[in-house]
Motif scaffolding. Structure first.
Motif, PDB file in Angstrom:
ATOM      1  N   ALA A 132       0.845  -1.124   0.014  1.00 53.37           N
ATOM      2  CA  ALA A 132      -0.007  -0.035   0.195  1.00 53.37           C
ATOM      3  C   ALA A 132       0.951   1.329  -0.085  1.00 53.37           C
ATOM      4  N   VAL A 133       1.868   1.431   0.656  1.00 56.75           N
ATOM      5  CA  VAL A 133       2.772   2.505   0.787  1.00 56.75           C
ATOM      6  C   VAL A 133       3.569   2.834  -0.431  1.00 56.75           C
ATOM      7  N   LYS A 134       3.992   1.719  -1.068  1.00 54.04           N
ATOM      8  CA  LYS A 134       4.684   1.927  -2.282  1.00 54.04           C
ATOM      9  C   LYS A 134       3.742   2.486  -3.515  1.00 54.04           C
ATOM     10  N   GLY A 135       2.508   1.972  -3.275  1.00 58.42           N
ATOM     11  CA  GLY A 135       1.523   2.284  -4.312  1.00 58.42           C
ATOM     12  C   GLY A 135       0.891   3.546  -4.000  1.00 58.42           C
ATOM     13  N   ARG A 136       1.212   4.367  -3.179  1.00 63.87           N
ATOM     14  CA  ARG A 136       0.407   5.392  -2.864  1.00 63.87           C
ATOM     15  C   ARG A 136       0.251   6.572  -3.910  1.00 63.87           C
ATOM     16  N   ARG A 137      -0.979   7.117  -4.005  1.00 69.67           N
ATOM     17  CA  ARG A 137      -1.002   8.257  -5.054  1.00 69.67           C
ATOM     18  C   ARG A 137      -2.172   8.934  -4.428  1.00 69.67           C
ATOM     19  N   TYR A 138      -1.922  10.575  -5.044  1.00 73.78           N
ATOM     20  CA  TYR A 138      -3.015  11.402  -4.699  1.00 73.78           C
ATOM     21  C   TYR A 138      -4.385  10.962  -5.659  1.00 73.78           C
ATOM     22  N   ARG A 139      -5.384  11.204  -5.170  1.00 72.32           N
ATOM     23  CA  ARG A 139      -6.575  11.277  -6.129  1.00 72.32           C
ATOM     24  C   ARG A 139      -6.631  12.312  -6.964  1.00 72.32           C
TER      25      ARG A 139
END
Length: 360
Positions: A249-256
């Motif tokens: 989850a952390v490595k794939g975090r992105r802004y909406r």
């Protein structure tokens, strides 16, 4: 560098609405690219605005159930508030001061609202990647453990009377670990997609050097499966699904790209969900979660009947099979409630045959 980029974009005038079919004032279809050439999204088609008084009204009426978050297009945060009582009140206290900011993001009016425009250019300046958040990781671990425990409680352990000997222990452990991994993945998924952030590991560029996330192309299909695979792998390697799920989850975090309702690709082909539909979906999710919690409590909760431990599922079965309508006497119950220190609980256990003595 991010601050300079933000200031440069803020100083540039907003781009005019692109023409469609030769008509200057005609709005483009929702599925069209809403980029204004700078990586920000043109949200002129937001027909589903929210307002501050309604948000605060829902906050005071049902804030502990997360209704105000459902109204503000924050469905996962709404469910998290319902499942945890508004983070035990701490989240509710924070919302009291953050609701104006949430309303600005939900309306996403980048022509007149400075908050929405600053947020949009911040997404561009940081190339769609939010800052690290220690507390979000803590919440991921907490809700992963919480949901993993609830999911594992859905399994009814076989007893010796049911033929649950040692030979059936292997498949019980397998199902238990699978349910726990799924619950942990659901908890991490909910927190990882809560608020302005989302889990998105695929970043297909549009060919202009900018991420597709900045253009509003959001496709999370298959992301939960990837998260679940990491949880299963972590269970095999370290006997806990939480570390692997958090890493994914952390490595794939992105802004909406936007917090406005109905502006993602998944909903662009249909009309944006109304506030009533958003709240209705939240109520449905809360009902499902309550049913799951009730089933888990019935499977593993227990009461003491005459010194013996009786599971709630067995007590309910005994009560259904007992002739409690004939055995129960209101007058005797009132007398024992007033004279006994247990408040009449022993009489209720006997009348409903929770221990199964009469059935035996």
């Amino acid at each position: 560098r991010h601050r300079l980029t933000t200031l440069n974009i803020m100083q540039q005038p907003a781009a005019p609405m692109p023409a469609t079919n030769g008509t200057p004032n005609e709005r483009p279809p929702p599925s069209a690219d809403r980029s204004d050439g700078k990586g920000t999204l043109d949200n002129s088609n937001n027909i589903n605005s929210v307002n501050l008084p309604t948000a605060y009204l829902l906050y005071f009426l049902g804030g502990v159930f997360g209704i105000h978050h459902a109204y503000l297009n924050r469905p996962r945060q709404a469910l998290a508030w319902y499942a945890s009582g508004g983070l035990c009140g701490l989240g509710l206290l924070r919302d009291l001061f953050r609701i104006p900011y949430y309303v600005s993001l939900a309306n996403d009016d980048r022509t007149t609202d400075t908050t929405a425009r600053v947020r949009a250019v911040t997404v561009v300046a940081r190339e769609g990647r939010p800052r690290w958040s220690f507390w979000r990781m803590v919440l991921m671990a907490v809700f992963a453990a919480y949901f993993g425990f609830v999911a594992s409680c859905l399994l009814v352990l076989p007893t010796e009377e049911d033929g649950g000997g040692s030979e059936s222990r292997w498949w019980v452990d397998l199902v238990y670990k699978a349910l726990r991994a799924m619950g942990c993945a659901a908890g991490i998924w909910m927190v990882g997609n809560m608020g302005e952030e989302m889990i998105l590991t695929t970043r297909d560029n549009k060919g202009d050097g900018t991420s597709s996330v900045l253009h509003g192309i959001v496709d999370q299909k298959g992301e939960f499966k990837g998260l679940l695979k990491w949880c299963v792998a972590s269970t095999i390697m370290v006997k806990s699904p939480i570390p692997g799920g958090i890493i994914y989850a952390v490595k794939g975090r992105r802004y909406r790209p936007t917090m406005s309702p109905g502006q993602t690709t998944a909903e662009a082909s249909s009309s944006p969900p109304s506030a009533t539909r958003r709240v209705g979906r939240h109520v449905l999710k809360c009902t499902i979660f309550t049913a799951i919690m009730t089933l888990a409590v019935c499977n593993h909760g227990s009461i003491n009947v005459n010194g013996n431990k009786v599971y709630l599922r067995d007590a309910l079965r005994n009560a259904a099979n007992s002739n409690f309508r004939r055995e129960f006497d209101w007058e005797q119950f009132r007398q024992q409630s007033s004279s006994s220190s247990d408040g009449g609980s022993d009489y209720l256990k006997k009348a409903f045959d929770l221990g199964g003595e009469r059935a035996a």
